[in-house]
Design an enzyme around this catalytic site. Structure first.
Site, PDB file in Angstrom:
ATOM      1  N   SER A  26       2.004  -3.611  -1.322  1.00  0.00           N
ATOM      2  CA  SER A  26       3.452  -3.458  -1.121  1.00  0.00           C
ATOM      3  C   SER A  26       4.231  -4.020  -2.305  1.00  0.00           C
ATOM      4  O   SER A  26       3.737  -4.885  -3.035  1.00  0.00           O
ATOM      5  CB  SER A  26       3.892  -4.199   0.144  1.00  0.00           C
ATOM      6  OG  SER A  26       3.131  -3.790   1.251  1.00  0.00           O
TER       7      SER A  26
HETATM    8  N1  SAH Z   1      -0.962  -6.074   3.162  1.00  0.00           N
HETATM    9  C1  SAH Z   1      -1.561  -5.331   2.068  1.00  0.00           C
HETATM   10  C2  SAH Z   1      -0.990  -3.941   1.897  1.00  0.00           C
HETATM   11  C3  SAH Z   1      -1.361  -3.080   2.988  1.00  0.00           C
HETATM   12  S1  SAH Z   1      -1.488  -1.350   2.656  1.00  0.00           S
HETATM   13  C4  SAH Z   1      -1.470  -6.082   0.761  1.00  0.00           C
HETATM   14  O1  SAH Z   1      -0.857  -7.158   0.715  1.00  0.00           O
HETATM   15  O2  SAH Z   1      -2.028  -5.597  -0.224  1.00  0.00           O
HETATM   16  C5  SAH Z   1      -2.015  -0.932   4.269  1.00  0.00           C
HETATM   17  C6  SAH Z   1      -3.464  -1.205   4.552  1.00  0.00           C
HETATM   18  O3  SAH Z   1      -3.677  -0.962   5.945  1.00  0.00           O
HETATM   19  C7  SAH Z   1      -4.439  -0.277   3.811  1.00  0.00           C
HETATM   20  O4  SAH Z   1      -5.363  -1.037   3.108  1.00  0.00           O
HETATM   21  C8  SAH Z   1      -5.095   0.504   4.936  1.00  0.00           C
HETATM   22  O5  SAH Z   1      -6.457   0.834   4.669  1.00  0.00           O
HETATM   23  C9  SAH Z   1      -4.967  -0.452   6.106  1.00  0.00           C
HETATM   24  N2  SAH Z   1      -5.078   0.135   7.440  1.00  0.00           N
HETATM   25  C10 SAH Z   1      -4.698   1.365   7.862  1.00  0.00           C
HETATM   26  N3  SAH Z   1      -4.970   1.517   9.169  1.00  0.00           N
HETATM   27  C11 SAH Z   1      -5.539   0.357   9.599  1.00  0.00           C
HETATM   28  C12 SAH Z   1      -6.055  -0.098  10.850  1.00  0.00           C
HETATM   29  N4  SAH Z   1      -6.063   0.676  11.948  1.00  0.00           N
HETATM   30  N5  SAH Z   1      -6.555  -1.351  10.915  1.00  0.00           N
HETATM   31  C13 SAH Z   1      -6.585  -2.157   9.816  1.00  0.00           C
HETATM   32  N6  SAH Z   1      -6.121  -1.765   8.618  1.00  0.00           N
HETATM   33  C14 SAH Z   1      -5.601  -0.541   8.499  1.00  0.00           C
END
Ligand code: SAH
Length: 210
Positions: A61
């Site tokens: 993000s």
């Molecule tokens: N918080 C992260 C950014 C998140 S991007 C940071 O600081 O870098 C969103 C993430 O959510 C992605 O890596 C994606 O693979 C994950 N994601 C998507 N669906 C999910 C689920 N059901 N459970 C856990 N993670 C998930």
């Protein structure tokens, strides 16, 4: 401008724009190096206020969004936090400086490893990375004082509502594929009182890795 100067410039900007407010959160931003959480080829862009690719179609993000969410979560030193969407591990690393312990779930095992490696490189010890479907939460460590979802969800997942402590806070981008509303929900008397903090854009929550 070198990375250190770029970092100072970004943090000052985030303070001026009102995204970073509390001294603790400012300290956390200063102590965590965003470049540690990026693939090598993007490290030079670490202090642009932009989301950046972290591989497998996912993004870290933008710093202002991490600032908004961290401030809204009102982290306290005794808090036990659950994050859904570990991604790079950066948001979890920021929270690790402000709370007691963080559990973060990642659906894609390759990213879970990426997050774990990054957190180790950053010498963060109070974050536990789990691979799985965050929609289901992590019952074993429940209840949590705070739950932060960092992928777009169509609604607040019922298992997470259950795993949130009474008086606790859940933060999530709720909506469709193209944009969502940042919702802060507080659990009071078994019910979630919700407030909308405006539009945001996150990658979608998936129930399975591709
Ligand atoms: N918080 C992260 C950014 C998140 S991007 C940071 O600081 O870098 C969103 C993430 O959510 C992605 O890596 C994606 O693979 C994950 N994601 C998507 N669906 C999910 C689920 N059901 N459970 C856990 N993670 C998930």
């Amino acid at each position: 401008m070198n990375l250190g100067e770029a970092k100072e410039h970004l943090i000052n900007g985030l303070m001026k724009e009102g995204y970073l407010k509390s001294p603790g959160v400012v300290r956390a931003f200063k102590s965590v190096h965003r470049e540690t959480f990026l693939p090598e080829r993007f490290r030079n862009y670490a202090y642009m206020d932009e989301p950046l690719p972290i591989g497998w179609g996912q993004t870290i993000s933008a710093p202002h969004m991490v600032a908004i969410m961290t401030e809204l979560l009102e982290p306290k030193a005794k808090d036990k936090v659950l994050e859904i969407g570990a991604g790079s591990g950066y948001q979890a690393a920021i929270l690790s400086k402000l709370v007691k312990e963080v559990w973060t779930i990642e659906v894609d095992s390759r990213l879970a490893k990426f997050a774990e490696d990054n957190l180790r490189a950053a010498m963060v010890k109070n974050v536990h990375v789990l691979t799985g479907d965050g929609w289901m939460g992590h019952k074993k460590e429940a209840p949590y004082d705070k739950i932060i979802i960092t992928c777009a969800t169509s609604s607040l997942p019922p298992p997470l509502k259950k795993q949130l402590k009474g008086g606790g806070t859940m933060l999530a981008p709720v909506g469709g594929y193209f944009h969502q509303n940042l919702i802060k929900a507080e659990k009071k008397g078994g019910k979630l009182e919700q407030r909308n903090y405006g539009m945001c854009v996150f990658v979608p929550l998936r129930r399975k890795a591709d």
